[in-house]
Design an enzyme around this catalytic site. Structure first.
Site, short mmCIF file in Angstrom:
data_model
loop_
_atom_site.label_atom_id
_atom_site.label_comp_id
_atom_site.label_asym_id
_atom_site.label_seq_id
_atom_site.Cartn_x
_atom_site.Cartn_y
_atom_site.Cartn_z
CB CYS A 86 19.25 59.01 57.14
SG CYS A 86 20.82 58.22 58.02
CG ASP B 94 22.15 53.98 55.41
OD1 ASP B 94 22.66 53.50 53.85
OD2 ASP B 94 22.05 53.73 56.07
NE ARG C 184 22.05 51.03 54.06
CZ ARG C 184 21.90 49.89 54.96
NH1 ARG C 184 21.53 48.56 55.26
NH2 ARG C 184 21.59 51.08 55.68
CG HIS D 34 16.96 54.87 56.40
ND1 HIS D 34 17.32 54.13 56.85
CD2 HIS D 34 17.56 56.08 56.65
CE1 HIS D 34 18.98 53.81 57.19
NE2 HIS D 34 18.90 55.50 57.16
CB CYS E 185 18.32 54.43 60.46
SG CYS E 185 19.21 56.05 60.78
#
Length: 216
Positions: A42, A44, A46, A103, A106
């Site tokens: 992803c 993302d 993080r 994760h 999301c």
């Protein structure tokens, strides 16, 4: 890091701490790459797969997109950035493993579950259409409507498995998996408890990676 200047300063710190101290390693990378693993992850901020799995430059060939989705062969566009990366990794770099890593928390899956929040965002909405089978599957579970965490977790995990299934819709990938020259893996990073979970086909569930450390 909060601004562009911090990023530039970060590079100079990296150069001093790594490039200049491990010249032999980085000089070798100048002549080509030889990663054994391709990761579909992803976007993302993080969830950086290289950091989470303790990798060095050159270890992973990575493609990232919203919710780590993979289009099935009959859904892929021309051009398609995800499949271009997968094709390059498989056919030119001869990777031996493909990991799909989703994760918790999301944002893409949140948009899938709450379409009104992305109704005016055509690119996001169009991309999340790839995961609609996950919603169909959710409708046949007994997870209550007010169990937002449970519904999110179910869809986040199901989207990973859907992407694995979609990878196998491409004949050139399916043939390599059948021949044993390519292995597919499904990972789920749970940032709530700091666990990286691995899909266990026998248990039909994601299990903490600590449970399989040492297994082939």
């Amino acid at each position: 890091m909060t601004n562009f200047h911090d990023l530039i300063e970060g590079f100079h710190n990296f150069k001093e701490a790594h490039l200049e101290r491990d010249r032999e390693f980085f000089d070798a990378l100048k002549h080509g790459q030889n990663p054994r693993t391709l990761v579909i992850a992803c976007c993302d901020s993080r969830v950086d797969p290289a950091i989470l799995m303790g990798c060095r430059p050159g270890d992973l060939f990575v493609v990232r997109n919203v919710a780590a989705l993979v289009p099935a062969e009959d859904q892929s566009a021309a051009p398609d950035a995800v499949m271009a990366a997968v094709e390059y990794g498989v056919k030119h770099l001869a990777v031996e493993h493909i990991i799909v890593m989703g994760h918790s928390n999301c944002g893409g899956i949140h948009g899938l579950l709450n379409p009104v929040e992305v109704k005016n965002e055509s690119y996001i909405r169009g991309w999340l259409c790839l995961a609609h089978p996950v919603l169909d599957e959710l409708a046949h579970t007994d997870i209550p409507e007010d169990d937002h965490h449970g519904r999110s977790r179910h869809c986040e995990e199901a989207a990973i498995l859907l992407s694995i299934e979609n990878l196998l819709s491409y004949g050139w990938l399916h043939d390599r998996v059948e021949a044993g020259t390519l292995k597919l893996h499904a990972l789920y990073y749970d940032m709530h408890d700091g666990n990286l979970c691995v899909w266990d086909a026998e248990k039909e569930d994601f299990v903490p990676s600590a449970a399989i450390v040492g297994k082939a």
